[in-house]
Design an enzyme around this catalytic site. Structure first.
Site, mmCIF file in Angstrom:
data_model
loop_
_atom_site.group_PDB
_atom_site.id
_atom_site.type_symbol
_atom_site.label_atom_id
_atom_site.label_comp_id
_atom_site.label_asym_id
_atom_site.label_seq_id
_atom_site.Cartn_x
_atom_site.Cartn_y
_atom_site.Cartn_z
ATOM 1 N N HIS A 66 0.865 -1.181 0.000
ATOM 2 C CA HIS A 66 0.000 0.000 0.000
ATOM 3 C C HIS A 66 0.900 1.228 0.000
ATOM 4 O O HIS A 66 2.131 1.095 -0.043
ATOM 5 C CB HIS A 66 -0.966 -0.019 1.189
ATOM 6 N N HIS A 68 1.268 4.047 2.130
ATOM 7 C CA HIS A 68 1.786 4.808 3.268
ATOM 8 C C HIS A 68 3.292 4.980 3.065
ATOM 9 O O HIS A 68 3.999 4.028 2.717
ATOM 10 C CB HIS A 68 1.521 4.062 4.577
ATOM 11 N N ASP A 70 5.832 5.129 4.925
ATOM 12 C CA ASP A 70 6.837 4.296 5.617
ATOM 13 C C ASP A 70 7.139 3.019 4.838
ATOM 14 O O ASP A 70 8.182 2.403 5.039
ATOM 15 C CB ASP A 70 6.427 3.989 7.073
ATOM 16 N N HIS A 71 6.242 2.630 3.920
ATOM 17 C CA HIS A 71 6.456 1.415 3.126
ATOM 18 C C HIS A 71 7.122 1.701 1.780
ATOM 19 O O HIS A 71 7.445 0.775 1.041
ATOM 20 C CB HIS A 71 5.117 0.703 2.887
ATOM 21 N N HIS A 160 -7.164 -1.907 5.833
ATOM 22 C CA HIS A 160 -6.275 -1.036 6.612
ATOM 23 C C HIS A 160 -7.026 0.213 7.083
ATOM 24 O O HIS A 160 -6.438 1.152 7.589
ATOM 25 C CB HIS A 160 -5.081 -0.669 5.723
ATOM 26 N N ASP A 184 -0.385 -4.135 6.009
ATOM 27 C CA ASP A 184 -0.996 -3.384 7.113
ATOM 28 C C ASP A 184 -2.502 -3.618 7.061
ATOM 29 O O ASP A 184 -3.140 -3.355 6.045
ATOM 30 C CB ASP A 184 -0.725 -1.883 6.965
ATOM 31 N N HIS A 247 6.361 -5.122 11.847
ATOM 32 C CA HIS A 247 5.616 -3.859 11.841
ATOM 33 C C HIS A 247 5.019 -3.576 13.226
ATOM 34 O O HIS A 247 3.799 -3.499 13.402
ATOM 35 C CB HIS A 247 4.519 -3.931 10.771
HETATM 36 ZN ZN ZN Z 1 2.754 0.606 7.948
HETATM 37 ZN ZN ZN Z 2 0.006 1.557 6.552
#
Ligand code: ZN
Ligand code: ZN
Length: 298
Positions: A66, A68, A70-71, A160, A184, A247
């Site tokens: 996905h 976000h 941070d990924h 999510h 997530d 995570h």
């Molecule tokens: Zn995440």
């Molecule tokens: Zn996420």
């Protein structure tokens, strides 16, 4: 290289947006025979691959769960450092990126952002232009998204949160083995469906101490993830050979400390009594007859 019939999963980053050196951003390496897939490229993914001695240019594909940040914030590093003419790079063909709808927009804009670097290195370092190219494949439903030489990856939609879409997990099949990465997600039946009987089920988790759970913003964050008790319910129904956490969303405030890993374990044990491993960066799972856990040394 893994043995030809072995599937290996390595957690490169088990963290979240918190910029701690102990847990890098979300990224997972999958190795099957001589194939290498990277699932998500969070902060520091390139460093972790370097620690393993895996040249960035050796990746067969990058799969995204996905969008976000941070990924995805490690993508430019994996992509462009992987193109350099050193032992850690040397990719001379396009980076293959596979993700739910949105991958094309992300990669198109990254190409735009780094256009000057790419132009300069082609002119100055004579790097092959194909190595800086990107080939993107998008999907918008559950199904097989990668298949080559007996390695198969199936994407499955997860939940999510109502506005955090799309969001997917992945089931990886090779040589009669299966590893599942939740991505997530909140408590989600699709993870149980695709995780059923897997050798390894890697799940995200989120927790906060009860005094912090009273705060609305903490409740909002936790509602996008699974609590240890909920993850335990997923594990108990999917019954993998080994369940593992990655995570770690361990929430804290200035006054309230984050829950400990022992807290996470104890809460999980309220709903699940099977094999469970708390993941850490560079922890590997070798999946053969049994699942062997290895920590990285040096
Ligand atoms: Zn995440
Ligand atoms: Zn996420």
């Amino acid at each position: 290289m893994t043995a030809s019939n072995e599937l290996r999963v390595t957690l490169l980053g088990t963290g979240v947006p918190i910029p701690t050196p102990d847990r890098f951003g979300p990224a997972t390496l999958v190795e099957a025979g001589d194939q290498k897939l990277l699932i998500d490229a969070g902060r520091g993914a390139a460093i972790r691959l370097y620690q393993l001695g895996v040249p960035l240019g050796r990746l067969d594909a990058l799969l995204l769960t996905h969008y976000h940040s941070d990924h995805t914030s490690g993508i430019p590093d994996v992509w462009l450092t992987g193109w350099l003419a050193s032992h850690f790079g040397t990719r001379s063909r396009p980076l293959r990126v596979i993700g739910p709808t949105g991958a094309k927009t992300l990669m198109d804009n990254l190409e735009r952002a780094y256009a000057l670097d790419i132009k300069i290195r082609i002119a100055d370092e004579k790097l092959p232009p194909e190595g800086a190219a990107v080939s993107v494949e998008e999907f918008d439903a559950d199904g097989v998204v990668y298949a080559r030489d007996g390695l198969k990856v199936i994407a499955f939609e997860v939940d999510h949160g109502d506005v955090i879409k799309p969001a997917y997990g992945y089931r990886i099949e090779y040589a009669g083995r299966a590893a599942v990465i939740s991505g997530d997600t909140r408590y989600n039946a699709n993870v149980i469906k695709y995780g059923a009987g897997a050798d390894l089920l890697v799940h995200e988790v989120a927790a906060a101490r009860s005094e912090l759970m009273r705060e609305a913003y903490i409740q909002r964050i936790v509602a996008h993830h699974v609590t240890p008790r909920e993850a335990g319910r997923v594990f108990a129904q999917a019954r993998p050979k080994l369940a593992a956490y990655t995570h770690f969303v361990l929430l804290a405030s200035e006054d309230v400390a984050p829950p400990s890993l022992d807290d996470v374990l104890a809460e999980t044990r309220q709903t699940y009594d099977g094999p469970l491993q708390l993941g850490e960066d560079l922890m590997s799972f070798e999946i053969g007859e049994t699942v062997t856990v290895r920590r990285h040394r040096g």
